[in-house]
Design an enzyme around this catalytic site. Structure first.
Site, PDB file in Angstrom:
ATOM      1  N   ASP A 173      -5.598  -3.801  -2.261  1.00  0.00           N
ATOM      2  CA  ASP A 173      -4.554  -3.403  -1.319  1.00  0.00           C
ATOM      3  C   ASP A 173      -3.864  -4.622  -0.698  1.00  0.00           C
ATOM      4  O   ASP A 173      -4.517  -5.553  -0.225  1.00  0.00           O
ATOM      5  CB  ASP A 173      -5.200  -2.556  -0.212  1.00  0.00           C
ATOM      6  CG  ASP A 173      -4.182  -1.827   0.625  1.00  0.00           C
ATOM      7  OD1 ASP A 173      -3.320  -2.486   1.230  1.00  0.00           O
ATOM      8  OD2 ASP A 173      -4.246  -0.585   0.696  1.00  0.00           O
ATOM      9  N   SER A 176       0.834  -1.188   0.000  1.00  0.00           N
ATOM     10  CA  SER A 176       0.000   0.000   0.000  1.00  0.00           C
ATOM     11  C   SER A 176       0.880   1.254   0.000  1.00  0.00           C
ATOM     12  O   SER A 176       1.698   1.428  -0.887  1.00  0.00           O
ATOM     13  CB  SER A 176      -0.967  -0.038   1.190  1.00  0.00           C
ATOM     14  OG  SER A 176      -2.032   0.858   1.026  1.00  0.00           O
TER      15      SER A 176
END
Length: 301
Positions: free
Chosen positions: A152, A38
């Site tokens: 993510d 991320s």
């Protein structure tokens, strides 16, 4: 001995990774490899491309007003933040297009939306890899890479120590932007502030679709509760915190790093990207004592 840095997920808190890298560098400690998840993937890609200075300058200059220009008020792209913004930023910063063009070894972690499996991205397009790794559910739309829709990486491996080892690290340093000094993960806001306060202004409300408008806090009447209920940003941020903390502890128990650094940024929400300076300074703080401990670890190995 190869030192590996695992940069974890954390939204705006992930700016702390810049401070960690800066402080370690000042102590003469330069990682040989980096694995990022991320926001950790965004910072890691900039580091691997020798573009960390450009990213830090951009982050420190980012204001709340400028960040709002990246928000898709109609949620037409599947997320609150336009995904192409990440790709445009990487291009503007001069981050390498392909992994072969990186100056240092780097790996980005994402999650396969169809299977829930962990995906390690270390060849092909660096920019697509970062864009996929940063696809926070409900915030940034998933990204398609090699025929797979990816989410993510924090959903499966929030602080990717295992990926660091896969890159050949002998000594691993884990950076967790979501450190918790106590048991409380969320507290009700005493007053509307920051991101939602800005979205609550008439010029923004007029641009919202009805479902998005319903997410905004309401002005209460005489019978309104003393504290406003949790709203969209609180729910997304806290849900990610709960999930990532459980996963981090579980994975750390089976695959512990040699050194773990945890930032205390509990007062920062996932989308408060304009608060980079605070997060960077926190990263510096938690890395200050790492030098002595790393020397101890080197001597033991």
């Amino acid at each position: 001995m190869r030192i590996g840095l695992a940069l974890g997920a954390g939204g705006a808190r992930g700016w702390c990774h810049i401070g960690v890298l800066r402080e370690l560098q000042e102590q003469g400690i330069v990682p040989d490899v980096v694995a990022g998840c991320s926001m950790g993937a965004l910072v890691g890609a900039a580091w691997a491309s020798e573009r960390l200075n450009a990213l830090e300058d951009w982050a420190r200059a980012l204001t709340r007003q400028r960040f709002l220009t990246y928000v898709d008020l109609r949620l037409s792209g599947g997320g609150l933040v336009r995904g192409r913004t990440v790709l445009e930023l990487l291009g503007d910063l001069g981050v390498a297009e392909d992994f072969e063009g990186l100056d240092r070894p780097f790996l980005a972690v994402a999650t396969d939306m169809a299977t829930g499996h962990e995906v390690w991205l270390r060849d092909g397009s660096v920019r697509d890899a970062v864009r996929a790794s940063i696809s926070i559910p409900g915030v940034v739309a998933p990204h398609r890479v090699n025929g797979r829709w990816l989410l993510d990486g924090g959903l499966i491996n929030p602080v990717p120590v295992s990926a660091c080892r896969a890159l050949g690290a002998d000594l691993t340093i884990a950076v967790n932007p979501n450190g918790k000094p106590g048991p409380v993960l969320w507290r009700p806001r005493k007053a509307e502030s920051g991101f939602w306060e800005k979205l609550g202004q008439p010029e923004f409300i007029s641009k919202l679709t009805d479902p998005v408008r319903d997410m905004l806090p309401r002005n209460g009447g005489d019978d309104a509760p003393e504290a406003p209920p949790p709203h969209y940003l609180d729910v997304v941020s806290t849900a990610m915190d709960i999930m990532s903390e459980y996963l981090r502890k579980t994975r750390e128990a089976g695959d512990p790093p040699h050194l773990s650094l945890s930032a205390n940024l509990t007062n920062m929400a996932v989308l408060e990207m304009h608060r980079a300076e605070e997060a960077i300074e926190e990263g510096r703080r938690i890395a200050k004592g790492a030098g002595a401990r790393l020397e101890e670890l080197r001597a033991m190995m």
